[in-house]
Write a protein that holds these residues in place. Structure first.
Motif, PDB file in Angstrom:
ATOM      1  N   LEU A  23       9.703  10.970   2.385  1.00 34.95           N
ATOM      2  CA  LEU A  23      10.453   9.824   1.524  1.00 34.95           C
ATOM      3  C   LEU A  23       9.688   8.524   1.563  1.00 34.95           C
ATOM      4  CD1 LEU A  23      12.735   8.726  -0.516  1.00 34.95           C
ATOM      5  CD2 LEU A  23      14.191   8.474   1.947  1.00 34.95           C
ATOM      6  N   ALA A  24       9.222   8.159   2.913  1.00 32.28           N
ATOM      7  CA  ALA A  24       8.835   6.829   3.266  1.00 32.28           C
ATOM      8  C   ALA A  24       7.333   6.999   2.707  1.00 32.28           C
ATOM      9  CB  ALA A  24       8.534   6.893   4.919  1.00 32.28           C
ATOM     10  N   SER A  25       6.492   8.183   2.421  1.00 24.20           N
ATOM     11  CA  SER A  25       5.566   8.150   1.841  1.00 24.20           C
ATOM     12  C   SER A  25       5.419   7.952   0.247  1.00 24.20           C
ATOM     13  CB  SER A  25       4.535   9.374   2.292  1.00 24.20           C
ATOM     14  OG  SER A  25       4.519   9.752   3.565  1.00 24.20           O
ATOM     15  N   LEU A  26       6.447   8.515  -0.190  1.00 22.25           N
ATOM     16  CA  LEU A  26       6.625   8.544  -1.794  1.00 22.25           C
ATOM     17  C   LEU A  26       7.436   7.261  -2.274  1.00 22.25           C
ATOM     18  CD1 LEU A  26       7.644  12.106  -2.445  1.00 22.25           C
ATOM     19  CD2 LEU A  26       5.124  11.122  -2.681  1.00 22.25           C
ATOM     20  N   LEU A  27       8.332   6.709  -1.321  1.00 22.97           N
ATOM     21  CA  LEU A  27       9.259   5.636  -1.696  1.00 22.97           C
ATOM     22  C   LEU A  27       9.603   4.724  -0.587  1.00 22.97           C
ATOM     23  CD1 LEU A  27      11.933   7.311  -3.994  1.00 22.97           C
ATOM     24  CD2 LEU A  27       9.859   6.048  -4.857  1.00 22.97           C
ATOM     25  N   PRO A  28       8.320   4.287  -0.005  1.00 19.81           N
ATOM     26  CA  PRO A  28       8.434   3.313   0.867  1.00 19.81           C
ATOM     27  C   PRO A  28       9.292   2.078   0.697  1.00 19.81           C
ATOM     28  CG  PRO A  28       6.374   2.893   0.353  1.00 19.81           C
ATOM     29  CD  PRO A  28       6.925   4.225  -0.505  1.00 19.81           C
ATOM     30  N   ALA A  29      10.005   1.488   1.690  1.00 25.08           N
ATOM     31  CA  ALA A  29      10.801   0.294   1.195  1.00 25.08           C
ATOM     32  C   ALA A  29       9.714  -1.017   1.028  1.00 25.08           C
ATOM     33  CB  ALA A  29      11.749  -0.251   2.433  1.00 25.08           C
ATOM     34  N   GLN A  30       9.755  -1.657  -0.155  1.00 27.63           N
ATOM     35  CA  GLN A  30       8.990  -2.673  -0.110  1.00 27.63           C
ATOM     36  C   GLN A  30       9.797  -3.835  -1.286  1.00 27.63           C
ATOM     37  OE1 GLN A  30       5.638  -1.529  -2.893  1.00 27.63           O
ATOM     38  NE2 GLN A  30       6.668   0.331  -3.345  1.00 27.63           N
ATOM     39  N   GLY A  31       9.072  -5.182  -1.492  1.00 24.69           N
ATOM     40  CA  GLY A  31       9.698  -6.079  -2.230  1.00 24.69           C
ATOM     41  C   GLY A  31      10.989  -6.608  -1.304  1.00 24.69           C
ATOM     42  N   ILE A  32      12.200  -6.712  -2.229  1.00 27.23           N
ATOM     43  CA  ILE A  32      13.121  -7.435  -1.651  1.00 27.23           C
ATOM     44  C   ILE A  32      13.796  -6.306  -0.759  1.00 27.23           C
ATOM     45  CG2 ILE A  32      13.815  -8.694  -3.499  1.00 27.23           C
ATOM     46  CD1 ILE A  32      15.465  -6.756  -4.566  1.00 27.23           C
ATOM     47  N   TRP A  33      13.453  -4.822  -1.030  1.00 26.60           N
ATOM     48  CA  TRP A  33      14.207  -3.874  -0.237  1.00 26.60           C
ATOM     49  C   TRP A  33      13.806  -3.852   1.023  1.00 26.60           C
ATOM     50  CZ3 TRP A  33      18.507  -2.368  -2.508  1.00 26.60           C
ATOM     51  CH2 TRP A  33      18.509  -2.404  -3.838  1.00 26.60           C
ATOM     52  N   ALA A  34      12.410  -4.137   1.526  1.00 20.27           N
ATOM     53  CA  ALA A  34      11.774  -4.271   2.763  1.00 20.27           C
ATOM     54  C   ALA A  34      12.541  -5.044   3.555  1.00 20.27           C
ATOM     55  CB  ALA A  34      10.472  -4.476   2.908  1.00 20.27           C
TER      56      ALA A  34
END
Length: 329
Positions: A23-34
């Motif tokens: 999940l982290a490889s496909l959908l890492p937390a980025q932008g406002i979600w990080a």
């Protein structure tokens, strides 16, 4: 799905860890979600320590702090045996110099804190001793790791920020103390709902894996390493972990430690902290070297979590059998 897992003898928690990495490889937390993911992880870890503080009696904490022999043995593995292995690996013929330096730096790091304590709790070990030992190792690493790095790698000393000390104190020790002070009020509730603590243990580790691996992916992890280098790092990490864990088992028995204390030594002594490793590497090495330096740390961190997840569940099943209760599914 559950029947397939049972037939293949797969550990459900390892599957959860692998799924988290995917999940982290496909959908890492980025932008406002990080920052949101980081904050949720911090809250989960703080809650973990708060609940453990409420769960432990004053007698257990005092006993854990007094286990100086256990803590000394664990530190000897963390900052003695591990660096010797790192020096041996760097001296191997054919090892890329950058990879060799990264492997040596990995062995100089302190133990993890939250995962060491969480796995100790899952396995039925001495949680009070784990809290004291892992926290002391991480605090000592702020000074010992730069010193060893200067002696064995860079050849010079550099300043270290006090930020890690503040983080450990505010995120780990303070919630633990707060939970313990509230033990007379919430202690009975925590003991009646032991599964709640278990869910927080496992959930906090999954969150740490997701945020740490996701950050590495966003930093270009999969573009910085070839398949051959990745395979070599994995093999070396597994071999290193096997050697250290075997040595810990022999040493723990030779020193006459109880089963609960041997569990502490296993999970605290065999770990290396990604959370401390990356900030320390950023201070101790030039930016151009960072990729090769932290790559072994990142992969060893994931491998140690997966291996320890299997061992913790096996210890937990053994603990349940010793207590005369059925093992958790």
């Amino acid at each position: 799905m559950q029947s397939l897992v049972k037939r293949l003898n797969l550990d459900p928690y390892v599957l959860a860890l692998l799924s988290t990495v995917l999940l982290a490889s496909l959908l890492p937390a980025q932008g406002i979600w990080a920052p949101i993911a980081d904050r949720v992880t911090d809250v989960a870890i703080a809650l973990l320590f708060f609940l453990h503080g409420a769960k432990l009696s004053r007698e257990a904490i005092v006993s854990g702090a007094k286990a100086w022999k256990l803590h000394a043995a664990t530190m000897a593995v963390t900052f003695g045996l591990f660096p010797l292995i790192g020096l041996a690996l760097r001296a191997l013929p054919g090892i890329d110099p950058g990879l060799g330096t990264g492997l040596l730096f990995l062995t100089l790091l302190p133990s993890t804190v939250q995962s060491s304590i969480a796995f100790t709790a899952i396995a039925g070990g001495n949680v009070a001793a784990a809290v004291c030992g892992a926290s002391f190792s991480n605090l000592a690493g702020i000074f010992v790791t730069p010193l060893l790095t200067a002696l064995l790698i860079t050849g010079k000393t550099q300043g270290i920020s006090s930020d890690p000390i503040i983080t450990i104190a505010s995120q780990l020790l303070l919630p633990f103390v707060a939970g313990h002070l509230m033990r007379p009020v919430i202690g009975p509730f925590v003991h009646r709902h032991k599964k709640l603590v278990g869910y927080v243990d496992r959930g906090s580790i999954l969150l740490v894996v997701y945020t740490a691996f996701g950050a590495a992916v966003l930093d270009g992890l999969w573009h910085k390493v070839t398949l051959g280098e990745l395979a070599l790092i994995v093999v070396i990490a597994l071999a290193m972990l096997a050697v250290v864990m075997s040595a810990i088992g022999v040493l723990g028995r030779a020193l006459g430690f109880s089963r609960e204390d041997r569990i502490v030594m296993l999970f605290c002594g065999s770990k290396k902290s990604l959370a401390s490793g990356i900030p320390l590497a950023a201070v101790l090495f030039p930016a151009a070297q960072m990729g090769a330096i932290i790559l072994p740390v990142m992969f060893f961190h994931q491998i140690q979590l997966m291996v320890c997840a299997v061992l913790a569940r096996r210890f937990a099943a053994e603990t349940e059998r010793l207590a005369g209760a059925p093992a958790p599914q």
